[in-house]
Design an enzyme around this catalytic site. Structure first.
Site, PDB file in Angstrom:
ATOM      1  N   TRP A  16       1.030  -1.099   0.018  1.00 27.51           N
ATOM      2  CA  TRP A  16       0.039   0.188  -0.140  1.00 27.51           C
ATOM      3  C   TRP A  16       0.899   1.336   0.029  1.00 27.51           C
ATOM      4  CZ3 TRP A  16      -3.810   1.616  -2.226  1.00 27.51           C
ATOM      5  CH2 TRP A  16      -4.698   2.532  -1.754  1.00 27.51           C
ATOM      6  N   TYR A  53       5.912  -6.819  -4.037  1.00 28.84           N
ATOM      7  CA  TYR A  53       4.636  -6.428  -3.682  1.00 28.84           C
ATOM      8  C   TYR A  53       3.835  -6.123  -4.854  1.00 28.84           C
ATOM      9  CZ  TYR A  53       6.157  -6.442   1.311  1.00 28.84           C
ATOM     10  OH  TYR A  53       6.795  -6.722   2.435  1.00 28.84           O
ATOM     11  N   LYS A 196     -14.092  -4.472   8.246  1.00 33.93           N
ATOM     12  CA  LYS A 196     -14.570  -5.184   7.076  1.00 33.93           C
ATOM     13  C   LYS A 196     -13.465  -6.312   6.753  1.00 33.93           C
ATOM     14  CE  LYS A 196     -10.971  -3.488   4.579  1.00 33.93           C
ATOM     15  NZ  LYS A 196      -9.868  -4.404   3.756  1.00 33.93           N
ATOM     16  N   THR A 253     -13.107  -6.100  -0.454  1.00 32.38           N
ATOM     17  CA  THR A 253     -12.491  -7.152   0.150  1.00 32.38           C
ATOM     18  C   THR A 253     -13.066  -8.596   0.426  1.00 32.38           C
ATOM     19  OG1 THR A 253     -11.718  -5.326   1.593  1.00 32.38           O
ATOM     20  CG2 THR A 253     -11.020  -7.004   2.339  1.00 32.38           C
TER      21      THR A 253
HETATM   22  N1  LIG Z   1      -2.533  -3.592   0.030  1.00 32.63           N
HETATM   23  C1  LIG Z   1      -3.674  -2.812   0.152  1.00 32.63           C
HETATM   24  O1  LIG Z   1      -4.104  -2.890  -1.190  1.00 32.63           O
HETATM   25  C2  LIG Z   1      -3.936  -1.936   1.233  1.00 32.63           C
HETATM   26  C3  LIG Z   1      -3.646  -2.142   2.466  1.00 32.63           C
HETATM   27  N2  LIG Z   1      -4.033  -1.090   3.284  1.00 32.63           N
HETATM   28  C4  LIG Z   1      -3.815  -1.396   4.984  1.00 32.63           C
HETATM   29  O2  LIG Z   1      -2.360  -0.655   4.772  1.00 32.63           O
HETATM   30  C5  LIG Z   1      -1.380  -1.436   5.990  1.00 32.63           C
HETATM   31  C6  LIG Z   1      -0.070  -1.837   5.393  1.00 32.63           C
HETATM   32  O3  LIG Z   1      -0.658  -3.002   4.356  1.00 32.63           O
HETATM   33  P1  LIG Z   1       0.085  -3.467   3.321  1.00 32.63           P
HETATM   34  O4  LIG Z   1       1.104  -2.307   2.576  1.00 32.63           O
HETATM   35  O5  LIG Z   1      -0.742  -4.080   2.372  1.00 32.63           O
HETATM   36  O6  LIG Z   1       1.157  -4.507   4.022  1.00 32.63           O
HETATM   37  P2  LIG Z   1       2.190  -5.523   3.239  1.00 32.63           P
HETATM   38  O7  LIG Z   1       2.273  -6.827   3.981  1.00 32.63           O
HETATM   39  O8  LIG Z   1       2.335  -5.293   1.817  1.00 32.63           O
HETATM   40  O9  LIG Z   1       3.547  -4.484   3.613  1.00 32.63           O
HETATM   41  C7  LIG Z   1       3.806  -4.134   4.907  1.00 32.63           C
HETATM   42  C8  LIG Z   1       5.241  -3.221   4.951  1.00 32.63           C
HETATM   43  O10 LIG Z   1       5.527  -2.904   6.310  1.00 32.63           O
HETATM   44  C9  LIG Z   1       6.706  -3.105   6.726  1.00 32.63           C
HETATM   45  N3  LIG Z   1       6.845  -3.550   8.065  1.00 32.63           N
HETATM   46  C10 LIG Z   1       6.159  -4.352   8.846  1.00 32.63           C
HETATM   47  N4  LIG Z   1       6.435  -4.277  10.329  1.00 32.63           N
HETATM   48  C11 LIG Z   1       7.477  -3.223  10.118  1.00 32.63           C
HETATM   49  C12 LIG Z   1       8.083  -2.504  11.201  1.00 32.63           C
HETATM   50  N5  LIG Z   1       8.164  -2.965  12.501  1.00 32.63           N
HETATM   51  N6  LIG Z   1       8.896  -1.457  10.681  1.00 32.63           N
HETATM   52  C13 LIG Z   1       8.994  -0.962   9.498  1.00 32.63           C
HETATM   53  N7  LIG Z   1       8.274  -1.400   8.604  1.00 32.63           N
HETATM   54  C14 LIG Z   1       7.310  -2.802   8.719  1.00 32.63           C
HETATM   55  C15 LIG Z   1       6.998  -4.661   6.073  1.00 32.63           C
HETATM   56  O11 LIG Z   1       8.198  -4.862   5.818  1.00 32.63           O
HETATM   57  C16 LIG Z   1       6.436  -4.135   4.687  1.00 32.63           C
HETATM   58  O12 LIG Z   1       7.000  -3.540   3.901  1.00 32.63           O
HETATM   59  C17 LIG Z   1      -2.479  -2.405   6.613  1.00 32.63           C
HETATM   60  O13 LIG Z   1      -3.063  -1.772   7.694  1.00 32.63           O
HETATM   61  C18 LIG Z   1      -3.406  -2.642   5.334  1.00 32.63           C
HETATM   62  O14 LIG Z   1      -4.661  -3.097   5.994  1.00 32.63           O
HETATM   63  C19 LIG Z   1      -5.106  -0.359   3.193  1.00 32.63           C
HETATM   64  C20 LIG Z   1      -5.528  -0.288   1.864  1.00 32.63           C
HETATM   65  C21 LIG Z   1      -5.268  -1.042   0.942  1.00 32.63           C
HETATM   66  O1  LIG Z   2      -8.106  -2.825   2.597  1.00 28.63           O
HETATM   67  C1  LIG Z   2      -7.988  -3.235   1.513  1.00 28.63           C
HETATM   68  C2  LIG Z   2      -8.604  -2.960   0.050  1.00 28.63           C
HETATM   69  O2  LIG Z   2      -9.493  -1.811   0.547  1.00 28.63           O
HETATM   70  C3  LIG Z   2      -6.801  -4.403   1.199  1.00 28.63           C
HETATM   71  O3  LIG Z   2      -7.470  -5.665   1.912  1.00 28.63           O
HETATM   72  P1  LIG Z   2      -6.515  -6.719   2.163  1.00 28.63           P
HETATM   73  O4  LIG Z   2      -5.504  -6.476   3.475  1.00 28.63           O
HETATM   74  O5  LIG Z   2      -7.608  -7.881   2.508  1.00 28.63           O
HETATM   75  O6  LIG Z   2      -5.734  -7.423   0.914  1.00 28.63           O
END
Ligand SMILES: NC(=O)C1=CN([C@@H]2O[C@H](COP(=O)(O)OP(=O)(O)OC[C@H]3O[C@@H](n4cnc5c(N)ncnc54)[C@H](O)[C@@H]3O)[C@@H](O)[C@H]2O)C=CC1
Ligand SMILES: O=C(CO)COP(=O)(O)O
Length: 348
Positions: A16, A53, A196, A253
């Site tokens: 994200w 990613y 959600k 989702t």
């Molecule tokens: N991926 C998506 O499409 C969306 C994600 N989100 C939300 O965004 C947030 C992040 O999700 P994503 O980026 O998808 O997760 P991800 O798993 O793809 O990436 C998470 C990132 O955070 C880093 N990370 C983890 N622990 C860490 C720490 N202690 N210090 C520094 N970096 C750390 C990881 O190395 C990784 O680069 C979540 O809460 C998710 O629900 C919200 C909307 C869309």
């Molecule tokens: O929040 C999200 C889409 O709006 C991403 O959902 P997931 O964390 O289940 O991939």
């Protein structure tokens, strides 16, 4: 519309954070993307990709990767915090150690802290010294990183206690692929985005069990009822749950192959155990911890959350997914509209 050009740091270089950095770079901002994995940052700077990613998406050259947080934050007054809920306190702690100027913190994470029951904006307010925190803004809505990075049409909502702060973030992000609304109801926006994921895990489970679209529609609809029931007790406006961060995010989702929560649920429904599923995912599955927090909150606020309770039993009490679905279906009969009246807080 005339765009203001800003210097913005995106803290967290997962799916994200990287997709949002791309939106900001497309809008002409100077974007610094910080991540704690140096080889990944090298890949971003040398190849303009983040393959773990976002596959083969080519990132704009305007995104500069940083593995030093201190360097990434020089001269910055707006950060986009894009790490899993579990990492928020640790990362804020690192930020306040190296950065001594007031910041607007935009968080994009979807979770609630188990045991403290805090929403993410509340965790930020608790963790950041008052003199270092200008505003907290949440950006949330139906928005899978995979599609945002392909510049497919996406809509989200910015919310803050101070609407001017939300409007400023709307201006920074909005473009013709990424439409940003505002909503003053920060409680509803954060609760909808966090809860959600619980329903998406459940929808993945019923798909994994081989049940069809009727079951999924039931989960989405009745899931929204229980999200709204808890959310309104916590101070949210019921209207927010019919918006992008409520039903909008619930639909995407529960139905998208991109959802990690849906995919994890799907594997659970097919008989895999939780640890095995989480180990194989390689990305955050926020709904697991949020289920624990929502289950505790349901007890605190004395709110009925049958789907959340069933999922809690599957995740934490080793219950069989099929038995939990059977139990949900065999509950005492009730009136649909009476339940909805409860959502609006007119009855206990
Ligand atoms: N991926 C998506 O499409 C969306 C994600 N989100 C939300 O965004 C947030 C992040 O999700 P994503 O980026 O998808 O997760 P991800 O798993 O793809 O990436 C998470 C990132 O955070 C880093 N990370 C983890 N622990 C860490 C720490 N202690 N210090 C520094 N970096 C750390 C990881 O190395 C990784 O680069 C979540 O809460 C998710 O629900 C919200 C909307 C869309
Ligand atoms: O929040 C999200 C889409 O709006 C991403 O959902 P997931 O964390 O289940 O991939």
């Amino acid at each position: 519309m005339e765009q203001i050009r800003e210097k913005v740091a995106v803290v967290g270089a997962g799916s994200w954070g990287t997709a949002l950095a791309l939106v900001l770079a497309d809008n002409g901002h100077e974007v610094r993307l910080w991540g704690h994995n140096p080889s990944q940052i090298d890949e971003i700077n040398q190849n303009h990709t983040n393959t773990k990613y976002l596959g083969d998406v080519i990132l704009p050259e305007g995104i500069i990767g940083y593995s030093s947080l201190e360097e990434a934050l020089v001269g910055i007054d707006t950060i986009i915090l894009a790490v899993p809920t579990k990492a928020i306190r640790e990362v804020l702690n690192k930020i306040t150690t190296v950065h001594k100027h007031p910041l607007t913190v935009v968080h994009v994470s979807k979770g609630i802290e188990p045991d403290t029951f805090l929403r993410i904006s509340e965790m930020i307010e608790e963790e950041m010294p008052e003199e270092l925190l200008k505003d907290v803004v949440v950006l949330s809505g139906p928005s899978h990183a995979e599609e945002v990075s392909l510049r497919h049409p996406t809509t989200v909502t910015a919310s803050s206690k101070r609407m001017e702060a939300a409007e400023k973030i709307q201006d920074i992000f909005i473009n013709n692929n990424f439409r940003v609304y505002t909503n003053p109801d920060i409680v509803g926006v954060e609760i909808g985005g966090a809860l959600k994921n619980i329903i998406a895990l459940a929808a993945g489970i019923t798909d994994g069990l081989g049940y069809g679209d009727n079951a999924k529609a039931a989960l989405i609809t009745r899931g929204l009822t229980e999200i709204a029931r808890l959310g309104t007790k916590m101070g949210a406006s019921p209207l927010t749950f019919s918006g992008l961060t409520g039903i909008g995010d619930l639909i995407v989702t529960c139905t998208s192959v991109h959802s990690r929560n849906w995919r994890a649920g799907n594997l659970l429904g097919k008989g895999h155990n939780l640890q095995e599923v989480l180990d194989n995912m390689g990305m955050v599955v926020e709904g697991v911890r949020t289920t624990k927090a929502a289950y505790q909150l349901a007890q605190k606020y004395e709110v009925r959350m049958p789907i959340t309770t069933a999922l809690y039993n599957v995740l934490f009490n080793n219950a069989s997914p099929k038995d939990e679905v059977d139990k949900l279906m065999a509950r005492v009969k009730t009136h649909e509209m009476e339940d909805l009246t409860n959502v609006l807080g007119e009855k206990d």
